[in-house]
Design a protein around this motif. Structure first.
Motif, PDB file in Angstrom:
ATOM      1  N   GLY A 118       1.999  -0.082   4.182  1.00  0.00           N
ATOM      2  CA  GLY A 118       1.111   0.828   3.460  1.00  0.00           C
ATOM      3  C   GLY A 118       0.037   0.083   2.686  1.00  0.00           C
ATOM      4  N   ALA A 119       0.416  -1.001   2.028  1.00  0.00           N
ATOM      5  CA  ALA A 119      -0.565  -1.788   1.271  1.00  0.00           C
ATOM      6  C   ALA A 119      -1.599  -2.407   2.196  1.00  0.00           C
ATOM      7  N   THR A 120      -1.157  -2.869   3.356  1.00  0.00           N
ATOM      8  CA  THR A 120      -2.090  -3.472   4.314  1.00  0.00           C
ATOM      9  C   THR A 120      -3.046  -2.433   4.875  1.00  0.00           C
ATOM     10  N   LEU A 121      -2.550  -1.241   5.175  1.00  0.00           N
ATOM     11  CA  LEU A 121      -3.425  -0.172   5.658  1.00  0.00           C
ATOM     12  C   LEU A 121      -4.464   0.191   4.608  1.00  0.00           C
ATOM     13  N   ARG A 122      -4.053   0.191   3.339  1.00  0.00           N
ATOM     14  CA  ARG A 122      -5.011   0.479   2.259  1.00  0.00           C
ATOM     15  C   ARG A 122      -6.067  -0.611   2.165  1.00  0.00           C
ATOM     16  N   GLN A 123      -5.662  -1.857   2.338  1.00  0.00           N
ATOM     17  CA  GLN A 123      -6.611  -2.969   2.325  1.00  0.00           C
ATOM     18  C   GLN A 123      -7.637  -2.830   3.450  1.00  0.00           C
ATOM     19  N   ILE A 124      -7.175  -2.458   4.623  1.00  0.00           N
ATOM     20  CA  ILE A 124      -8.068  -2.332   5.775  1.00  0.00           C
ATOM     21  C   ILE A 124      -9.098  -1.239   5.518  1.00  0.00           C
ATOM     22  N   TRP A 125      -8.639  -0.072   5.045  1.00  0.00           N
ATOM     23  CA  TRP A 125      -9.579   1.030   4.786  1.00  0.00           C
ATOM     24  C   TRP A 125     -10.566   0.643   3.683  1.00  0.00           C
ATOM     25  N   GLN A 126     -10.083  -0.044   2.627  1.00  0.00           N
ATOM     26  CA  GLN A 126     -10.957  -0.434   1.532  1.00  0.00           C
ATOM     27  C   GLN A 126     -11.989  -1.452   1.998  1.00  0.00           C
ATOM     28  N   LEU A 127     -11.555  -2.401   2.820  1.00  0.00           N
ATOM     29  CA  LEU A 127     -12.479  -3.400   3.349  1.00  0.00           C
ATOM     30  C   LEU A 127     -13.570  -2.746   4.179  1.00  0.00           C
ATOM     31  N   ALA A 128     -13.184  -1.822   5.059  1.00  0.00           N
ATOM     32  CA  ALA A 128     -14.171  -1.142   5.895  1.00  0.00           C
ATOM     33  C   ALA A 128     -15.103  -0.275   5.055  1.00  0.00           C
ATOM     34  N   ARG A 162       1.754  11.630  -3.500  1.00  0.00           N
ATOM     35  CA  ARG A 162       2.626  11.659  -4.669  1.00  0.00           C
ATOM     36  C   ARG A 162       2.483  10.379  -5.484  1.00  0.00           C
ATOM     37  N   GLU A 163       2.922  10.446  -6.732  1.00  0.00           N
ATOM     38  CA  GLU A 163       2.902   9.259  -7.577  1.00  0.00           C
ATOM     39  C   GLU A 163       3.774   8.176  -6.942  1.00  0.00           C
ATOM     40  N   GLY A 164       3.197   7.001  -6.811  1.00  0.00           N
ATOM     41  CA  GLY A 164       3.919   5.894  -6.203  1.00  0.00           C
ATOM     42  C   GLY A 164       3.605   5.668  -4.739  1.00  0.00           C
ATOM     43  N   ASP A 165       2.890   6.612  -4.120  1.00  0.00           N
ATOM     44  CA  ASP A 165       2.486   6.429  -2.727  1.00  0.00           C
ATOM     45  C   ASP A 165       1.442   5.330  -2.619  1.00  0.00           C
ATOM     46  N   SER A 166       1.512   4.562  -1.555  1.00  0.00           N
ATOM     47  CA  SER A 166       0.523   3.505  -1.335  1.00  0.00           C
ATOM     48  C   SER A 166      -0.810   4.067  -0.852  1.00  0.00           C
ATOM     49  N   GLY A 167      -0.824   5.309  -0.359  1.00  0.00           N
ATOM     50  CA  GLY A 167      -2.054   5.938   0.129  1.00  0.00           C
ATOM     51  C   GLY A 167      -1.723   7.176   0.928  1.00  0.00           C
ATOM     52  N   PRO A 168      -2.747   7.791   1.542  1.00  0.00           N
ATOM     53  CA  PRO A 168      -2.504   9.003   2.328  1.00  0.00           C
ATOM     54  C   PRO A 168      -1.605   8.774   3.536  1.00  0.00           C
ATOM     55  N   GLU A 169      -1.490   7.523   3.982  1.00  0.00           N
ATOM     56  CA  GLU A 169      -0.589   7.242   5.101  1.00  0.00           C
ATOM     57  C   GLU A 169       0.861   7.594   4.756  1.00  0.00           C
ATOM     58  N   ALA A 170       1.197   7.553   3.461  1.00  0.00           N
ATOM     59  CA  ALA A 170       2.547   7.929   3.039  1.00  0.00           C
ATOM     60  C   ALA A 170       2.824   9.400   3.326  1.00  0.00           C
ATOM     61  N   VAL A 171       1.798  10.234   3.219  1.00  0.00           N
ATOM     62  CA  VAL A 171       1.946  11.658   3.514  1.00  0.00           C
ATOM     63  C   VAL A 171       2.252  11.841   5.005  1.00  0.00           C
ATOM     64  N   ILE A 172       1.500  11.138   5.841  1.00  0.00           N
ATOM     65  CA  ILE A 172       1.743  11.209   7.290  1.00  0.00           C
ATOM     66  C   ILE A 172       3.178  10.771   7.600  1.00  0.00           C
TER      67      ILE A 172
END
Length: 242
Positions: free
Chosen positions: A132-142, A181-191
């Motif tokens: 999750g953290a890596t996916l967030r990094q990728i989206w933020q970088l892009a 939710r609180e504590g989620d690394s990003g929207p990928e957690a919802v998926i």
């Protein structure tokens, strides 16, 4: 949950009957729409039937091997449209930085699909180094790189690993964010939660449309995008027609 329906809060408040979900996916993949075509050297045109959505231009393309590069950009353009020369060059450059991050997420997943990863992989409490953290990094970088289209980057990664990298665009992110939710690394957690909660139904749907070779993650994306873009009803009608 009941495999006869899919309960996907990001798609809508009501459960989706299994037959409706299957029709929507078939409509996305097989549906056609009329287009009046006239060649530049012709005085009159004619009506032709073309794919209504991006399945044949994106999902059916062969997958590339090796470092991310030009073939991945062409695949992403098949879904999201052509890039101008400046953004095209910017995306080619940013893929060099995205590549190691994508490799790290792939290595961390150890061959598992997104829905098969433990909950901690999408929790900030288990960071750093989680998927999750890596996916967030990728989206933020892009998102932070000038002239780069994040949705094209997401499409390139998803096509490489359609069971691991979510295929997000701004519209579908907006659909997901209210469910974070609180504590989620990003929207990928919802998926991840929605796939796990409907594991049986998505497995049955994947089997029902097996000739299309779509993963559970891609099926979730199709239903989410059709709903967010107000195309779900049309896709269902096309699917029932075919």
């Amino acid at each position: 949950m009941d495999d006869a329906e899919l309960v996907i809060p990001s798609v809508g408040p009501d459960p989706i009957p299994f037959d409706t979900a299957r029709a929507a996916v078939l409509g996305y993949a097989r549906g056609r729409r009329p287009l009046h075509f006239r060649a530049p050297n012709a005085r009159t045109g004619r009506w032709v039937e073309i794919p209504a959505f991006g399945y044949e231009r994106f999902d059916c393309r062969p997958r590339s091997d090796g470092p991310l590069g030009e073939p991945d950009i062409l695949t992403a353009e098949g879904l999201h449209g052509r890039l101008d020369p400046g953004p095209w060059a910017a995306m080619k450059a940013v893929l060099e930085d995205v590549g190691p991050l994508a490799d790290a997420a792939t290595e961390r997943s150890a061959g598992r699909a997104l829905q098969d990863l433990p909950d901690d992989e999408f929790s900030v409490l288990a960071e750093p180094g989680t998927v999750g953290a890596t996916l967030r990094q990728i989206w933020q970088l892009a998102s932070d790189t000038p002239d780069v289209s994040p949705k094209h980057v997401a499409a390139a990664l998803h096509h490489r690993r359609p069971d691991l990298f979510p295929l997000l665009v701004r519209t579908t992110r907006w659909q997901l964010l209210p469910h974070v939710r609180e504590g989620d690394s990003g929207p990928e957690a919802v998926i991840h939660r929605e796939l796990r909660a409907n594991a049986g139904a998505f497995a049955a749907l994947e089997s029902a449309v097996s000739p299309l070779a779509l993963t559970a993650l891609r099926l979730h994306d199709v239903l989410l995008w059709l709903s967010a873009s107000l195309r779900l009803t049309h896709a269902v009608e096309l699917g029932r027609a075919v």
